[in-house]
Write an enzyme that holds these catalytic residues in place. Structure first.
Site, PDB file in Angstrom:
ATOM      1  N   GLY A 179       0.762  -1.211  -0.039  1.00 46.43           N
ATOM      2  CA  GLY A 179       0.048  -0.015  -0.160  1.00 46.43           C
ATOM      3  C   GLY A 179       0.866   1.236  -0.210  1.00 46.43           C
ATOM      4  O   GLY A 179       0.532   2.054   0.723  1.00 46.43           O
ATOM      5  N   HIS A 440      -6.773  34.977  -4.728  1.00 44.93           N
ATOM      6  CA  HIS A 440      -8.361  34.505  -4.194  1.00 44.93           C
ATOM      7  C   HIS A 440      -9.131  34.618  -5.471  1.00 44.93           C
ATOM      8  O   HIS A 440      -9.163  35.446  -6.439  1.00 44.93           O
ATOM      9  CB  HIS A 440      -8.677  35.436  -3.210  1.00 44.93           C
ATOM     10  CG  HIS A 440      -9.885  35.189  -2.525  1.00 44.93           C
ATOM     11  ND1 HIS A 440     -10.221  34.254  -1.873  1.00 44.93           N
ATOM     12  CD2 HIS A 440     -11.182  35.578  -2.954  1.00 44.93           C
ATOM     13  CE1 HIS A 440     -11.327  34.166  -1.505  1.00 44.93           C
ATOM     14  NE2 HIS A 440     -11.894  35.201  -2.213  1.00 44.93           N
TER      15      HIS A 440
HETATM   16  P1  NAD Z   1       6.995   2.106  -1.739  1.00 48.28           P
HETATM   17  O1  NAD Z   1       8.174   1.801  -0.921  1.00 48.28           O
HETATM   18  O2  NAD Z   1       6.380   3.384  -1.886  1.00 48.28           O
HETATM   19  O3  NAD Z   1       5.907   1.084  -1.042  1.00 48.28           O
HETATM   20  C1  NAD Z   1       5.920  -0.320  -0.983  1.00 48.28           C
HETATM   21  C2  NAD Z   1       5.005  -0.699   0.113  1.00 48.28           C
HETATM   22  O4  NAD Z   1       4.837  -1.970   0.281  1.00 48.28           O
HETATM   23  C3  NAD Z   1       5.394  -0.291   1.460  1.00 48.28           C
HETATM   24  O5  NAD Z   1       4.096   0.502   2.126  1.00 48.28           O
HETATM   25  C4  NAD Z   1       5.652  -1.622   2.185  1.00 48.28           C
HETATM   26  O6  NAD Z   1       5.521  -1.570   3.726  1.00 48.28           O
HETATM   27  C5  NAD Z   1       4.852  -2.485   1.511  1.00 48.28           C
HETATM   28  N1  NAD Z   1       5.386  -3.779   1.556  1.00 48.28           N
HETATM   29  C6  NAD Z   1       6.769  -4.239   1.563  1.00 48.28           C
HETATM   30  N2  NAD Z   1       6.662  -5.580   1.324  1.00 48.28           N
HETATM   31  C7  NAD Z   1       5.333  -6.006   1.364  1.00 48.28           C
HETATM   32  C8  NAD Z   1       4.771  -7.305   1.615  1.00 48.28           C
HETATM   33  N3  NAD Z   1       5.477  -8.157   1.485  1.00 48.28           N
HETATM   34  N4  NAD Z   1       3.260  -7.544   1.724  1.00 48.28           N
HETATM   35  C9  NAD Z   1       2.544  -6.129   1.946  1.00 48.28           C
HETATM   36  N5  NAD Z   1       3.237  -5.077   1.911  1.00 48.28           N
HETATM   37  C10 NAD Z   1       4.540  -4.821   1.647  1.00 48.28           C
HETATM   38  O7  NAD Z   1       7.078   1.402  -3.192  1.00 48.28           O
HETATM   39  P2  NAD Z   1       6.300   1.606  -4.462  1.00 48.28           P
HETATM   40  O8  NAD Z   1       5.004   1.878  -4.325  1.00 48.28           O
HETATM   41  O9  NAD Z   1       6.650   0.232  -5.320  1.00 48.28           O
HETATM   42  O10 NAD Z   1       6.878   2.790  -5.213  1.00 48.28           O
HETATM   43  C11 NAD Z   1       8.397   2.791  -5.818  1.00 48.28           C
HETATM   44  C12 NAD Z   1       8.894   3.928  -5.904  1.00 48.28           C
HETATM   45  O11 NAD Z   1       8.318   4.689  -6.930  1.00 48.28           O
HETATM   46  C13 NAD Z   1       8.836   4.910  -4.609  1.00 48.28           C
HETATM   47  O12 NAD Z   1      10.078   5.282  -4.294  1.00 48.28           O
HETATM   48  C14 NAD Z   1       7.890   5.926  -4.784  1.00 48.28           C
HETATM   49  O13 NAD Z   1       7.959   7.090  -4.355  1.00 48.28           O
HETATM   50  C15 NAD Z   1       8.057   5.911  -6.432  1.00 48.28           C
HETATM   51  N6  NAD Z   1       6.582   6.592  -7.109  1.00 48.28           N
HETATM   52  C16 NAD Z   1       6.354   7.790  -6.872  1.00 48.28           C
HETATM   53  C17 NAD Z   1       5.370   8.373  -7.401  1.00 48.28           C
HETATM   54  C18 NAD Z   1       4.854   9.571  -7.248  1.00 48.28           C
HETATM   55  O14 NAD Z   1       5.689  10.537  -6.938  1.00 48.28           O
HETATM   56  N7  NAD Z   1       3.626  10.171  -7.207  1.00 48.28           N
HETATM   57  C19 NAD Z   1       4.428   7.304  -7.938  1.00 48.28           C
HETATM   58  C20 NAD Z   1       4.854   6.011  -8.162  1.00 48.28           C
HETATM   59  C21 NAD Z   1       6.006   5.605  -7.524  1.00 48.28           C
END
Ligand code: NAD
Length: 451
Positions: A179, A440
């Site tokens: 998530g 505004h």
């Molecule tokens: P993330 O690190 O944001 O989230 C991964 C999530 O998976 C964490 O909450 C973690 O606790 C959970 N997790 C890990 N292992 C797990 C498991 N076995 N079971 C259940 N939950 C588990 O990584 P992401 O969402 O894959 O994104 C990757 C990168 O891409 C991030 O650095 C993110 O900032 C970047 N990204 C940025 C944007 C944006 O700027 N809008 C959009 C997409 C991705």
């Protein structure tokens, strides 16, 4: 020919560096195995935002009664949304190619491999040819992390974010493992298009790195809307479209099934092709850099996700600007203000933040004053966000009254978080920030109201 700079990877870091250095008159060669633009442009930020925008149009049309509008027989065509997304990406890729089109920049399409390096010369092989450069910049990005969960590999029901973006049909139902940012943006997309969504997050909250009060606003809304958010839940194994999970609170085991399982549990630095640089310093699999993006090797720089700093496209491009400035010995040398990097999660409502959270201030033993204001203090927010309250939180240094962080939820906070970034970057006190006039009626006025 000996180039001044060889860049491996044509994402936001690589193409920014190539453009800056070549426009300064330095001979640059840029290697990219796919299309320029990298993950962000081809299979990340831009395609997701294109699809999310389509989903939002549909969602708004079907939820417009609260504004006195009723639309009947509203439908969507997912294939048409995908087609539009492809056109948006194609146009932007062409735009980048255009920016790189100058006599000092050579673009080579293919997988580049470092053959050897001395402090004076780097040799690279690509498509059977060898190339030489004085400096190397590694911008190879990151790849999806595949966790060691039994049943995940070679399972046709399991998607990564690239599979999800390329799918021509919507899944009938989806389980999202992780998530985080990717997980919650896809949860938004599928939910708004009517697909039943379950999110499985191992930690106590979705989006665990963000301000918990801001995240709680989103979690409450999504739960009420019917998204199944399972936190503190661990995936034990996957069997076809069935995920076996275990609650970390009750130890209860549960089986959940869906047509597709999207795994989004983080990304890892991509070091493929760099094996010859066996003396480059790594930390947890990412390349270690200094404040100017230089590695421990004198003529090797690294920018973007491969450095594992903050995996965001705008960090990558800023790192590239700083690295090229350092290479060209631009005076004064600039460092990156990592403390003032804005980030956005494109959920609905959007979340935008910059600077430290209350929890980070506590862990750093910085005494802070925390201010909170619902977004409804903005007239424009009230006019356009029926049924929403939103939240703006400001973290202020209790001693010198400078703005250390701003965390918001409410549309369209992504569009004005940069004003907060400016305040954090410049170290504005609340009294100084108060002198900035916001137009505004705009939702951005919340940044003034909270002061
Ligand atoms: P993330 O690190 O944001 O989230 C991964 C999530 O998976 C964490 O909450 C973690 O606790 C959970 N997790 C890990 N292992 C797990 C498991 N076995 N079971 C259940 N939950 C588990 O990584 P992401 O969402 O894959 O994104 C990757 C990168 O891409 C991030 O650095 C993110 O900032 C970047 N990204 C940025 C944007 C944006 O700027 N809008 C959009 C997409 C991705």
């Amino acid at each position: 020919m000996k180039y001044f700079l060889a860049i491996i990877g044509g994402g936001p870091a690589g193409y920014t560096a190539a453009e800056k250095a070549s426009k300064a008159g330095k001979d640059v060669i840029l290697f990219e195995q796919n299309a320029v633009g990298g993950t962000c442009l081809n299979v990340g930020c831009i395609p997701t935002k294109s699809l999310l925008y389509g989903a939002k149009q549909y969602y708004n049309a079907t939820h417009a009664q609260k504004y006195g509008v009723t639309a009947e027989n509203v439908s969507f065509d997912f294939a048409a949304m995908q087609k539009r997304k492809t056109i948006v990406v194609r146009k932007l890729v062409a735009g980048i190619k255009q920016r790189l089109n100058n006599e000092h920049c050579t673009l080579v399409t293919g997988f580049a491999k470092v053959i050897s390096r001395t402090d004076e010369l780097v040799t690279i092989e690509c498509n059977g040819e060898t190339y030489e450069a004085e400096n190397l910049m590694i911008c190879t990005g990151s790849t999806n992390f595949v966790p060691p969960i039994p049943g995940i590999k070679d399972n046709p029901a399991v998607w990564d974010s690239t599979d999800a973006l390329n799918a021509t049909e919507l899944p009938k139902s989806i389980i999202i493992v992780g998530g985080g940012v990717i997980g919650m943006e896809f949860a938004t997309l599928y939910h708004e298009l009517g697909v039943p969504v379950t999110v499985i997050e191992a930690l106590p909250s979705i989006l665990p790195n963000l301000d918990p009060e801001v995240v709680a606003v989103l979690a409450d809304k999504y739960k009420k809307a019917g998204i199944n958010l399972l936190t503190e839940t661990r995936v034990e194994s996957i069997d076809g479209g069935t995920v076996n999970v275990k609650s970390q609170i009750t130890n209860d085991q549960l089986q959940i099934s869906a047509e597709r399982i999207l795994v989004s549990v983080g990304r890892r630095a991509n070091l493929n092709g760099l094996e010859a640089l066996n003396d480059i310093e790594l930390n947890r699999g990412a390349i270690v850099i200094d404040d100017f993006c230089k590695t421990n090797l004198p003529n090797v720089y690294a920018c973007g996700d491969v450095t594992g700093k903050i995996m965001l496209a705008h960090v990558a491009s800023r790192q590239a600007e700083v690295a090229v400035g350092r290479m060209l010995k631009v005076i004064p040398l600039q460092r990156i203000a990592y403390n003032a990097i804005p980030s956005v999660v494109y959920t609905n409502p959007e979340i935008a933040s910059v600077g430290i959270t209350e929890a980070q201030a506590e862990s750093m033993s910085i005494p802070v004053e925390v201010r909170r204001l619902p977004m409804t203090f903005s007239g424009r927010f009230m006019a356009e966000n029926e049924g929403e309250t939103g939240l703006c939180k400001m973290i202020i240094d209790a001693k010198n009254h400078s703005v250390l962080g701003v965390h918001m939820i409410g549309n369209p906070c992504s569009e004005f978080v940069s004003a907060a970034s400016f305040a954090v970057r410049m170290g504005y006190t609340t009294t100084e920030f108060e002198q900035v006039v916001f137009p505004h009626p705009t939702v951005s006025e919340i940044l003034h109201e909270i002061l």
